[in-house]
Design a protein around this motif. Structure first.
Motif, short mmCIF file in Angstrom:
data_model
loop_
_atom_site.label_atom_id
_atom_site.label_comp_id
_atom_site.label_asym_id
_atom_site.label_seq_id
_atom_site.Cartn_x
_atom_site.Cartn_y
_atom_site.Cartn_z
N ILE A 371 0.84 -1.20 0.00
CA ILE A 371 0.00 0.00 0.00
C ILE A 371 0.88 1.25 0.00
CG2 ILE A 371 -1.67 1.36 1.34
CD1 ILE A 371 -2.97 -1.04 0.18
N PHE A 373 0.63 5.63 0.09
CA PHE A 373 -0.27 6.74 0.39
C PHE A 373 0.56 8.01 0.55
CE2 PHE A 373 0.88 4.49 4.23
CZ PHE A 373 1.18 5.48 5.17
N VAL A 384 -4.50 6.76 -1.32
CA VAL A 384 -4.19 5.40 -0.87
C VAL A 384 -4.33 4.46 -2.06
CG1 VAL A 384 -4.72 3.57 0.77
CG2 VAL A 384 -5.02 5.98 1.44
N VAL A 399 -6.66 -1.01 2.21
CA VAL A 399 -6.92 0.38 1.79
C VAL A 399 -7.85 1.08 2.77
CG1 VAL A 399 -8.08 1.78 0.03
CG2 VAL A 399 -6.48 -0.02 -0.66
N VAL A 402 -5.98 2.04 6.10
CA VAL A 402 -5.03 3.14 5.92
C VAL A 402 -5.76 4.45 5.63
CG1 VAL A 402 -3.14 4.00 4.48
CG2 VAL A 402 -3.18 1.60 5.18
N SER A 403 -6.85 4.37 4.89
CA SER A 403 -7.58 5.59 4.48
C SER A 403 -8.17 6.35 5.66
CB SER A 403 -8.70 5.22 3.49
OG SER A 403 -8.17 4.67 2.31
#
Length: 440
Positions: A371, A373, A384, A399, A402-403
């Motif tokens: 991933i 970002f 992301v 995703v 992390v978002s």
């Protein structure tokens, strides 16, 4: 170890090359059976899924080295290849790249390079205990990426037999530890290859075995490079049994991203993901060898055309409103809860809130999702992106977590806040009892 097939008699090969210089004939070259031999070996029970750093990945590397050497490629490294180490939270693994070179003939261009690569490794194997019974799961990786390695071997062999036709030199690379954040590709480009500034183009071969089944198709990803797209469209006007669909997308997971991030024009050839991808069902029985032969024909012709271009491709970076820095290029890297160590973000946010999808556990799906970002100037997380896919369910979960990250403190350069791109490995791992866990 499976014995490499004997080379084709050179007379017939040269005759065909002279008459039809950029087109192969799958029947004449017996590509179907050759490709099948490679995939059958690399995706066999005996290879145990070729996990990065395992003895089986090493055996796969030895298989490729022998194939390159037998085909007459220049081998810059010994049989062990380019050996490198990857530091992981649960220990260090040793992997390797295998490199073979076909030297171009043109005095002006022979010191310029086209890199063609595919990755050796897959997930490996896993032992589950269900109701007290141990079951061994092998992630065979027939399509991912035994198919790409098979095409790589055959392209190398055919190019070596027709080396007098290539102005630029071709560098064929079987990358190790791709499943560990493309470590082999990074090592090749940043540590092992001495002439990075002379690499004009990179062609990545990843999952080329599924043909047109179940909605899959032969595709090429040129990373939104207008110069490369025009070149592909012009080349595709030639008569060929199979033409790829052009997918104009900035990024798609794969080893080519290492080259793209270094400013080198790239393309990825693939027949795309499928339900068996990264599962124990990715077996040799599902491979479509005729389509692989036709794909090999197309990629060979395009490689020849790219090698013989007078001018190198222009590099078109994906659009961005301003510079995005790497953490190591910042005077003060981004901080999560005032800590620059990414393990704090992983341990106190990602692995706390990540949920292993139940159906993925039931199907034995595991692996490491890459991933990336961006930490914006105000500390928010944006853009992301899945850099290395495992399975849509695992990708989406990584995703999502992390978002929704809390704000960071932005990175700084010369005392000013800057946008910074971070890449992390998010691991989904199965353990005994058919339960999922995260991290290392």
């Amino acid at each position: 170890m499976c014995k490499i097939a004997n080379k084709i008699i050179a007379t017939g090969t040269a005759f065909l090359a002279v008459l039809v210089p950029s087109v192969l004939n799958a029947q004449d070259f017996n590509l179907d059976s050759r490709l099948k031999e490679h995939v059958s070996y690399l995706a066999s029970d005996a290879m145990h899924g070729r996990a990065a750093g395992s003895e089986y990945e090493k055996e796969a590397a030895s298989y490729v080295w022998n194939a390159f050497e037998e085909a007459g490629l220049e081998m810059p490294d010994g049989p062990d290849g380019q050996v490198f180490s990857v530091e992981l939270p649960d220990g260090t693994i040793e992997s390797r790249n295998i490199v073979g070179i076909v030297r171009g003939y043109d005095p002006e261009l022979r010191d310029r390079y086209i890199v063609i690569g595919a990755h050796l490794d897959n997930i490996g194997e896993n032992i589950l205990t269900v109701d007290g019974v141990q079951t061994r799961q092998i992630y065979y990786g027939a399509d991912d990426d035994a198919s790409g390695v098979a095409v790589l071997i055959e392209l190398a062999r055919i190019a070596a037999e027709n080396s007098f036709m290539f102005k630029r030199s071709l560098v064929f690379v079987a990358f190790g530890a791709s499943e560990q954040m493309h470590s082999g590709a990074w090592y090749f480009l940043n540590r092992a290859f001495p002439d990075n500034a002379r690499i004009d183009f990179m062609i990545n071969l990843d999952m080329l075995g599924r043909g047109a089944r179940d909605g899959n198709e032969f595709s090429v990803y040129p990373a939104s490079n207008s110069d490369v797209i025009s070149f592909i469209k012009d080349f595709s006007k030639e008569m060929r049994p199979l033409l790829p669909g052009i997918i104009d997308q900035d990024y798609y997971p794969g080893d080519h991203l290492v080259f793209l991030h270094a400013g080198i024009p790239t393309v990825l050839f693939t027949t795309g993901p499928h339900p068996e991808y990264n599962t124990v069902r990715d077996t040799e029985s599902l491979i479509d060898y005729r389509t692989m032969s036709y794909a090999c024909d197309y990629i060979y012709g395009l490689s020849l055309a790219a090698a013989n271009r007078e001018a190198p491709f222009r590099f078109n970076a994906p659009d961005s409103d301003e510079t995005v820095y790497r953490p190591q290029d910042c005077d003060l890297p981004p901080r999560f809860f005032n800590n620059t160590n990414l393990s704090k973000f992983m341990d106190e946010w990602v692995y706390v809130y990540l949920k292993y999808p139940d159906d993925a556990v039931d199907e034995g799906v595991q692996g490491t999702v890459g991933i990336s970002f961006i930490i914006e100037k105000d500390g928010k997380v944006s853009n992301v992106t899945v850099e290395k896919s495992v399975d849509p369910r695992l990708d989406d979960e990584a995703v999502k977590v992390v978002s929704v990250s809390p704000k960071w403190k932005a990175g700084e350069v010369n005392g000013k806040k800057v946008r910074t791109k971070i890449t992390i490995p998010v691991e989904f791992k199965l353990v005994k009892g058919n339960k999922g866990r995260f991290g290392f």
